[in-house]
Design an enzyme around this catalytic site. Structure first.
Site, PDB file in Angstrom:
ATOM      1  CD  GLU A  37      -3.254   0.518   1.956  1.00  0.00           C
ATOM      2  OE1 GLU A  37      -3.632   1.440   2.694  1.00  0.00           O
ATOM      3  OE2 GLU A  37      -3.729  -0.618   1.974  1.00  0.00           O
ATOM      4  CG  ASP A  66      -7.223   2.191   0.478  1.00  0.00           C
ATOM      5  OD1 ASP A  66      -6.617   1.114   0.621  1.00  0.00           O
ATOM      6  OD2 ASP A  66      -7.128   3.143   1.274  1.00  0.00           O
ATOM      7  N   GLY A 142     -15.274  -3.944  10.713  1.00  0.00           N
ATOM      8  CA  GLY A 142     -14.468  -2.734  10.886  1.00  0.00           C
ATOM      9  C   GLY A 142     -15.085  -1.767  11.877  1.00  0.00           C
ATOM     10  CE1 TYR A 143     -11.721   2.494  13.194  1.00  0.00           C
ATOM     11  CE2 TYR A 143     -11.538   2.103  10.831  1.00  0.00           C
ATOM     12  CZ  TYR A 143     -10.946   2.374  12.051  1.00  0.00           C
ATOM     13  OH  TYR A 143      -9.589   2.528  12.133  1.00  0.00           O
ATOM     14  CG  ASP A 144     -19.606  -1.438   9.292  1.00  0.00           C
ATOM     15  OD1 ASP A 144     -19.047  -0.423   8.820  1.00  0.00           O
ATOM     16  OD2 ASP A 144     -19.921  -2.424   8.596  1.00  0.00           O
ATOM     17  CE  LYS A 162     -21.409  -1.684   5.588  1.00  0.00           C
ATOM     18  NZ  LYS A 162     -20.439  -2.601   6.169  1.00  0.00           N
ATOM     19  CG  HIS A 167     -18.100   4.143   2.932  1.00  0.00           C
ATOM     20  ND1 HIS A 167     -18.947   3.453   3.770  1.00  0.00           N
ATOM     21  CD2 HIS A 167     -16.911   3.552   3.073  1.00  0.00           C
ATOM     22  CE1 HIS A 167     -18.284   2.495   4.380  1.00  0.00           C
ATOM     23  NE2 HIS A 167     -17.036   2.528   3.977  1.00  0.00           N
ATOM     24  NE  ARG A 168     -16.116  -1.428   0.312  1.00  0.00           N
ATOM     25  CZ  ARG A 168     -16.076  -1.358   1.644  1.00  0.00           C
ATOM     26  NH1 ARG A 168     -17.128  -1.650   2.361  1.00  0.00           N
ATOM     27  NH2 ARG A 168     -14.969  -0.988   2.249  1.00  0.00           N
TER      28      ARG A 168
END
Length: 192
Positions: A37, A66, A142-144, A162, A167-168
């Site tokens: 990365e 990303d 993750g941060y969900d 969702k 965002h995705r």
């Protein structure tokens, strides 16, 4: 025309979310590939370089993504380093950093990069919400569990919902609209 696409990610949750988003309109295959990365504050540049690296190795139409996570009270931290921060301090560490913060606003931005023989194309999407004081929900990843949108965390929202609002999903919508309507070989990214 039957369209197929390879999703390159080491995260099986992302692969499931992307496949659910397309709902069969595009055949998605998943390849787990370790991609070095690029260190950058520009999420689109990171996605572009990941796509370039992956395409140079597997030589077929592919997509990478990303995601950056920007928390206003932390001056945009962790930004494009969200995956690293999650793997080191996790949601517990973020909540500790947020203790006493009145400004709980945050946003996710996902950049999706598509690569094929004609070039690399980048699409992005953002969702705004807020950091809650304690994790809620058992879904997502993750941060969900600590990121709330309209009264629910992303971990409390079913995958189908969702897949329509995240965002995705917003980045995927931009990509899908372009991908499903493109004239092959008519667009070339001059940055390649």
């Amino acid at each position: 025309m039957n369209r197929t696409l390879t999703l390159v990610t080491s995260n099986p949750h992302k692969a499931k979310e992307v496949a659910a988003f397309f709902g069969g309109s595009v055949e998605i295959s998943h390849v787990a590939l370790d991609i070095p990365e690029l260190r950058s504050d520009d999420i689109q540049e990171i996605a572009r370089e990941k796509a370039r690296y992956a395409y140079d190795r597997i030589h077929r139409p592919l997509m990478v993504d990303d995601t950056a996570f920007f928390i206003d009270a932390l001056n945009g931290f962790p930004g494009p380093y969200a995956a690293y921060v999650l793997s080191t301090i996790g949601n517990t560490g973020i909540l500790r950093l947020m203790e006493g913060a009145r400004d709980r606003n945050a946003r996710f931005t996902t950049a999706i990069a598509f690569a094929d023989e004609t070039g690399i194309f980048v699409f992005s999407g953002t969702i705004s919400g807020r950091i809650i004081p304690e994790p809620r929900g058992s879904g997502g990843f993750g941060y969900d569990p600590i990121f709330e949108v309209d009264g629910k965390t992303l971990a409390e929202i079913p995958l189908e919902e969702k897949s329509a609002i995240s965002h995705r999903a917003r980045a995927l919508t931009s990509f899908r609209d372009w991908f499903m309507n493109r004239q092959d070989r008519c667009l070339v990214d001059t940055n390649r």
